[in-house]
Write an enzyme that holds these catalytic residues in place. Structure first.
Site, PDB file in Angstrom:
ATOM      1  N   HIS A 236       1.054  -1.126  -0.035  1.00 45.80           N
ATOM      2  CA  HIS A 236      -0.090  -0.102  -0.078  1.00 45.80           C
ATOM      3  C   HIS A 236       0.994   1.216   0.237  1.00 45.80           C
ATOM      4  O   HIS A 236       2.039   1.377   0.349  1.00 45.80           O
ATOM      5  CB  HIS A 236      -0.920   0.107   1.357  1.00 45.80           C
ATOM      6  CG  HIS A 236      -0.319   0.027   2.731  1.00 45.80           C
ATOM      7  ND1 HIS A 236       0.193   1.269   3.154  1.00 45.80           N
ATOM      8  CD2 HIS A 236      -0.182  -0.935   3.506  1.00 45.80           C
ATOM      9  CE1 HIS A 236       0.721   1.088   4.202  1.00 45.80           C
ATOM     10  NE2 HIS A 236       0.627  -0.291   4.413  1.00 45.80           N
TER      11      HIS A 236
ATOM     12  N   CYS B 216       3.405  -4.518   6.860  1.00 45.94           N
ATOM     13  CA  CYS B 216       2.925  -4.230   5.385  1.00 45.94           C
ATOM     14  C   CYS B 216       4.334  -3.418   4.770  1.00 45.94           C
ATOM     15  O   CYS B 216       5.358  -3.183   5.400  1.00 45.94           O
ATOM     16  CB  CYS B 216       1.841  -3.432   5.276  1.00 45.94           C
ATOM     17  SG  CYS B 216       0.373  -3.871   5.863  1.00 45.94           S
TER      18      CYS B 216
END
Length: 479
Positions: free
Chosen positions: A406, A427
Site C-alpha cells: 500500500h 506491510c
C-alpha cells in the site's frame, strides 16, 4: 434199512445235542462269536477277562501315520503317552441258550469308557513325529501373476504343514476305534490352499486384472505430463469378495495425496533468481497450486469408467498464473527486505524499481518472507490495528495475516535502515506516486516474492527449478 436209518438218525441227534451242550457250557464263560463291545471284537474271550482284555487291546495298540512323503511315515504307540482305554463293567451278560443262532448274528454293546493318557507326553510325541518334524513347505493359494507380457494364473502349491489340532484329535480317535492306519492326505489333515486354479474367484480376478491393466490416465501439467498405466492403475484397486478388482477409496485417496505432494506448489520452497544478487531460497507463502483432493478423485473415477485412455487436469482449490514448472511466470513483484527494495517485472522485463519500508523487526512486526499472491485489490480504505488507523489510496493484501502492499502518504523517506526503527506493522509501504503507477499493473493472483537477501542467499540451485529472471530493460526509479 429202517433200522439203519434209525441208528444214523439217533447218532446225529446225539451228536447235535452233544455239540449244543458243549457249546452251552463253553459260552457260559465266554462271549459268543461276533460279539462287539464299543466296536471291538470280543468273540470267544473269557467273560472274566473282559476288562483286562479290553485294556490290553489299548495298551498294546500302535498307530501307523502315513504322510505324503513316504519317507516321513512314522508310528505312535499307546505306551508313548500312557494311553489306556478301560470300561467300568467287569462283564456283560450274554445268555448261552441260543448260542447256535446267536453266534451267527452280530451283537453290539455300548458301555461307558474311561480314557486315560498323559496329555503332555502326547504333545511331546506328536511334535517328534516325522511328518511334523518334516514340515517345510507351506501351501500357497493360486494367484494371478504378470509374466512374459501377460497376466496368467499361477497354480496353487500343496504344502506339507499339518492341521495340528485336528491331527491330535484324529490320533485319539484312531486309538479309541483301534484303527491301525492314519493317512494324513486321505483324512484332509494337511493345510490346503483356499484358492485353486479352478476356482471362480481366481478366474474372476484374472479377467479383472486384464481389464484394469488396459486403462490409462494422463495427468496434464502443461509442460509436464504423467501417465498412470498398468500396475500404477491396479495399485488403487483391491480384491472384492468374488475375486474381481474394485476401486479402493482409501488407496485412491493416497494416490491423489502423492500426486498433490509431487505437483502442488502451495506453501512450498522455491529457488528464486533475485535481482542483482542471484539465487535465494524462499520458503512458504500462499502462492501456488493447491489440489482439490475430492474433486480430483471424482475426475479419476470418471476416467477409470472409460475404456479408452483419458487425459485430465487435476481439480484445484487454488491456482497460479502458470501450471509450468516455473509457476511464478514472468510477471511478478519482488521485494528484498535487506535492501528495502521492490521490483516489478512484466513479461520478463523490469518495469519498476523503488525503495520501500517494510515491517519493524525490533518490535516483532517483521514482514514475513515467502512466495505470496495478491488476493484482493481495493481503493481508498482504512487500515486499522490496536494502535493505528491509517487511510490508504491503494491496498493489495498478499497473505492471510494482514500483510499487503500500500501507499504511505505519512512517510517522506523510504529505503535504507528506516524499517529497523520506524518500520511498519508488517506491510510493505510504497511511495504514493509509485503505488499509483504500480496498482493498475497488479491483478488478483499476481505473485509477490518476499525474501531477505541477508539470510536466504544460496550458491547453487541443487537441481531445483529456478524462478525469476534478471532485468531486461531499464526500470523507472521510485523515490
Amino acid at each position: 434199512m429202517k433200522k439203519t436209518f434209525k441208528i444214523i438218525f439217533g447218532l446225529l441227534l446225539i451228536l447235535i445235542i452233544s455239540i449244543y451242550i458243549g457249546g452251552l457250557f463253553f459260552f457260559t464263560n465266554r462271549y459268543m462269536p461276533r460279539t462287539y463291545i464299543n466296536g471291538r471284537d470280543f468273540g470267544l474271550v473269557k467273560k472274566s477277562e473282559l476288562k483286562k482284555t479290553y485294556e490290553d487291546l489299548s495298551r498294546n495298540f500302535e498307530l501307523e501315520i502315513i504322510a505324503k512323503d513316504k519317507n516321513l511315515n512314522d508310528k505312535i504307540a499307546a505306551k508313548d503317552f500312557g494311553y489306556v482305554d478301560s470300561i467300568g463293567s467287569e462283564s456283560i451278560d450274554q445268555t448261552a441258550f441260543y448260542w447256535p443262532v446267536a453266534s451267527l448274528v452280530p451283537k453290539h454293546y455300548k458301555v461307558d469308557r474311561d480314557l486315560k493318557f498323559d496329555a503332555e507326553a502326547l504333545d511331546e510325541k506328536i511334535n517328534k513325529l516325522k511328518p511334523v518334524m518334516g514340515q517345510k513347505d507351506h501351501s500357497q493359494d493360486a494367484k494371478v501373476i504378470y509374466q512374459d507380457g501377460e497376466f496368467k494364473i499361477q497354480d496353487e502349491i500343496h504344502g506339507n504343514f499339518i492341521k495340528m489340532d485336528e491331527f491330535k484329535n484324529s490320533i485319539l480317535g484312531h486309538f479309541g476305534d483301534l484303527k491301525e492306519k492314519l493317512d494324513l492326505a486321505e483324512e484332509n489333515l494337511y493345510q490346503e490352499p483356499e484358492i485353486t486354479k479352478d476356482s471362480e474367484y481366481i478366474k474372476n480376478q484374472l479377467a479383472s486384472y486384464k481389464d484394469v491393466y488396459k486403462k490409462k490416465i494422463i495427468f496434464d501439467f502443461d509442460d509436464r505430463k504423467e501417465e498412470v498405466t498398468g500396475q500404477g492403475i491396479i495399485a488403487i484397486y483391491s480384491k472384492a469378495d468374488d475375486g474381481t478388482l474394485a476401486l479402493d477409496e482409501e488407496k485412491l485417496k493416497h494416490f491423489v495425496e502423492r500426486l498433490a505432494a509431487k505437483y502442488d506448489t502451495y506453501r512450498t520452497s522455491r529457488i528464486f533468481n533475485s535481482t542483482g544478487l542471484g539465487l535465494m531460497k524462499v520458503d512458504g507463502g500462499i502462492y501456488g497450486w493447491l489440489t482439490d483432493r475430492k474433486a480430483t478423485r471424482e475426475k479419476i473415477k470418471e476416467a477409470l469408467a472409460k475404456e479408452e485412455p483419458v487425459t485430465i487436469k487435476p481439480a484445484y482449490r487454488q491456482d497460479a498464473v502458470s501450471r509450468k514448472v516455473d509457476d511464478v511466470g514472468k510477471t511478478y513483484i519482488e521485494v528484498d527486505l535487506a535492501r528495502q527494495k521492490l521490483w516489478y517485472y512484466k513479461d520478463g522485463a523490469l518495469q519498476l524499481e523503488t525503495n520501500v519500508v517494510t515491517g519493524n523487526p525490533t518490535k516483532g512486526n517483521g514482514t514475513p518472507t515467502g512466495t505470496d499472491r495478491i488476493w484482493s485489490r481495493e481503493r481508498d480504505r482504512y487500515l486499522t490495528g490496536e494502535t493505528y488507523r491509517s487511510k490508504v489510496s491503494y491496498w493489495a493484501p498478499i497473505n492471510w495475516s494482514g500483510v499487503g502492499l500500500h501507499d504511505a502518504s505519512w512517510r517522506s523517506n523510504f529505503g535504507g535502515n528506516i524499517y529497523k526503527s520506524g518500520g511498519s506493522h508488517g506491510c510493505i509501504n510504497i511511495p504514493v506516486p509509485v503505488m499509483k503507477n504500480l496498482f493498475p499493473q497488479t491483478f488478483t493472483g499476481m505473485p509477490v516474492i518476499v525474501y531477505n537477501s541477508a539470510t536466504q542467499r544460496v550458491n547453487d540451485a541443487g537441481g531445483q527449478v529456478v524462478v525469476g529472471q534478471q532485468p531486461q530493460a531499464q526500470a523507472n526509479q521510485g523515490q
